[in-house]
Design a protein around this motif. Structure first.
Motif, PDB file in Angstrom:
ATOM      1  N   GLN A  46      29.668 -40.383 -15.128  1.00  0.00           N
ATOM      2  CA  GLN A  46      30.376 -42.165 -14.205  1.00  0.00           C
ATOM      3  C   GLN A  46      31.388 -42.702 -13.568  1.00  0.00           C
ATOM      4  O   GLN A  46      32.216 -43.274 -12.728  1.00  0.00           O
ATOM      5  N   GLN A  75      32.035 -55.054 -21.214  1.00  0.00           N
ATOM      6  CA  GLN A  75      29.907 -55.136 -21.008  1.00  0.00           C
ATOM      7  C   GLN A  75      30.198 -55.882 -20.294  1.00  0.00           C
ATOM      8  O   GLN A  75      29.234 -56.106 -19.153  1.00  0.00           O
ATOM      9  N   TYR A  78      32.012 -57.816 -17.625  1.00  0.00           N
ATOM     10  CA  TYR A  78      32.396 -56.747 -16.475  1.00  0.00           C
ATOM     11  C   TYR A  78      30.714 -57.056 -15.782  1.00  0.00           C
ATOM     12  O   TYR A  78      31.481 -56.277 -14.573  1.00  0.00           O
ATOM     13  N   GLN A  79      29.979 -56.931 -15.871  1.00  0.00           N
ATOM     14  CA  GLN A  79      28.550 -57.045 -15.664  1.00  0.00           C
ATOM     15  C   GLN A  79      28.261 -57.689 -14.005  1.00  0.00           C
ATOM     16  O   GLN A  79      27.389 -57.708 -12.728  1.00  0.00           O
ATOM     17  N   ARG A  80      29.610 -58.724 -13.740  1.00  0.00           N
ATOM     18  CA  ARG A  80      29.376 -59.562 -13.276  1.00  0.00           C
ATOM     19  C   ARG A  80      30.132 -58.964 -11.699  1.00  0.00           C
ATOM     20  O   ARG A  80      29.898 -59.489 -10.730  1.00  0.00           O
ATOM     21  N   CYS A  81      31.378 -58.491 -12.009  1.00  0.00           N
ATOM     22  CA  CYS A  81      32.418 -58.755 -11.124  1.00  0.00           C
ATOM     23  C   CYS A  81      32.649 -56.263 -10.753  1.00  0.00           C
ATOM     24  O   CYS A  81      33.086 -56.013  -9.566  1.00  0.00           O
ATOM     25  N   VAL A  82      32.299 -55.927 -11.748  1.00  0.00           N
ATOM     26  CA  VAL A  82      32.911 -54.747 -12.160  1.00  0.00           C
ATOM     27  C   VAL A  82      31.078 -54.137 -12.645  1.00  0.00           C
ATOM     28  O   VAL A  82      31.356 -53.482 -13.761  1.00  0.00           O
ATOM     29  N   PRO A  83      30.694 -54.106 -11.564  1.00  0.00           N
ATOM     30  CA  PRO A  83      28.797 -53.340 -12.416  1.00  0.00           C
ATOM     31  C   PRO A  83      28.635 -51.955 -13.163  1.00  0.00           C
ATOM     32  O   PRO A  83      28.749 -51.764 -14.092  1.00  0.00           O
ATOM     33  N   ASN A  84      29.727 -51.080 -12.540  1.00  0.00           N
ATOM     34  CA  ASN A  84      29.135 -49.538 -12.981  1.00  0.00           C
ATOM     35  C   ASN A  84      30.949 -49.576 -13.784  1.00  0.00           C
ATOM     36  O   ASN A  84      31.289 -48.442 -13.971  1.00  0.00           O
ATOM     37  N   TRP A  86      33.168 -48.821 -16.890  1.00  0.00           N
ATOM     38  CA  TRP A  86      32.801 -47.325 -18.448  1.00  0.00           C
ATOM     39  C   TRP A  86      33.275 -47.809 -19.057  1.00  0.00           C
ATOM     40  O   TRP A  86      34.989 -47.401 -18.647  1.00  0.00           O
ATOM     41  N   GLN A 134      37.751 -48.059 -12.594  1.00  0.00           N
ATOM     42  CA  GLN A 134      36.193 -47.938 -12.816  1.00  0.00           C
ATOM     43  C   GLN A 134      35.987 -47.535 -15.131  1.00  0.00           C
ATOM     44  O   GLN A 134      35.025 -47.371 -14.713  1.00  0.00           O
TER      45      GLN A 134
END
Length: 327
Positions: A46, A75, A78-84, A86, A134
């Motif tokens: 990733q 997790q 950050y699913q809203r602003c940075v989905p990837n 890690w 990320q």
């Protein structure tokens, strides 16, 4: 020569909620000490880079719960602003890393950047958390390697000596029976057994102290204890000052009321004392009169003797011749 400039990617603007969340997460894990097993360096697809994998030691149950809980919260956030995004916390196998269960390790692993380390068990300290574009990475510091504990020497087996009592032969007619009685005697205890017991006690105390220092003695607990003691001392001091103030006010008011009471009761007490004095004096006079009547009762009164001339008494005579002369 034609030169072209490559525009730099603009940095992502962070919301106030994200800044607060990052600050709280750093405060939870900062300066936390734990034991872990360094398992090696593995590639993370990733982020396209290698990370070092540290498996938590079996006694780090509390840290494991915090890591799993905060990893899930990060997790979800950050699913809203940075989905990837890690997060460098895993449970079990992940990517190229295949977790092998071990009795001294937990399944929770931390993915971090470390210097060249040999495989083995170490003490680590969490310096801070790094929030990259990320990736959420735990910044670790290697404190020292954990020395292997010496293997406990097995205790020597003590054989139980059994002695057989002498056979008792009883004759009853033509037949005789033989009875054997086996008695168990405790094995003899020597100095080696006593030293072995002391050594086991020492190992138990050492292990208990080690677990306590590893799990309970940390910066968060120390600060909480200091804060609690400070509040306790402050409360005791405030209560003592309030109690002294109350006692002082009570003592002053009590003395004032006591002085007023004594001032009001003084005439009454003097009159009561005078009344008692009169009663006692009258009783004594009454007893005296009764005693006098009892003594003089039945006795004739003594007559008073007239005064008789006596040569002991001399009379004064005046010379009257001088009186005639002056006439």
């Amino acid at each position: 020569m034609d030169t072209t400039t490559v525009p730099r990617a603009s940095a992502r603007m962070m919301t106030p909620e994200e800044l607060v969340m990052q600050s709280l997460t750093k405060q939870i894990f900062k300066s936390r000490l734990f034991r872990g097993h360094y398992l090696g360096r593995y590639f993370v697809e990733q982020i396209g880079d290698y990370r070092d994998v540290i498996a938590l030691q079996r006694s780090e149950r509390e840290l494991e719960k915090l890591l799993i809980r905060d990893a899930g919260q990060l997790q979800m956030f950050y699913q809203r602003c940075v989905p990837n995004m890690w997060v460098g916390i895993s449970y079990g196998s992940l990517g190229n890393y295949k977790h092998i269960p071990h009795p001294a390790q937990l399944e929770t692993c931390i993915w971090a950047e470390l210097n060249d380390l040999a495989l083995g068990e170490y003490w680590f300290s969490i310096k801070t958390l790094r929030f990259r574009d990320q990736e959420v990475l735990l910044k670790l510091k290697t404190v020292r390697a954990v020395e292997p504990e010496p293997m406990a020497t097995p205790r020597r087996s003590v054989s139980i000596n059994r002695t057989t009592a002498s056979n008792t032969i009883t004759a009853a007619g033509e037949s005789s029976t033989t009875e054997s009685q086996v008695t168990d005697q405790p094995p003899p205890l020597g100095l080696a057994d006593f030293l072995e017991v002391l050594r086991q006690w020492g190992e138990g105390i050492k292990q208990t102290t080690y677990d306590f220092m590893a799990n309970d003695v940390n910066k968060h607990n120390i600060m909480g204890t200091i804060r609690f003691l400070g509040l306790l001392l402050f409360s005791i001091g405030g209560g003592a000052i309030a109690a002294l103030r109350f006692l002082g006010i009570f003592a002053v008011r009590f003395l004032f009321e006591l002085s007023r009471l004594s001032h009001a009761l003084t005439p009454i007490l003097l009159q009561i004392l005078q009344f008692l004095n009169n009663i006692v004096g009258g009783v004594f006079i009454l007893f005296t009169m009764i005693w006098k009547d009892i003594i003089t009762r039945g006795q004739p009164p003594t007559p008073k003797q007239p005064l008789e001339g006596s040569t002991r008494f001399k009379s004064i005579t005046y010379d009257r011749s001088d009186r005639r002369r002056w006439r």
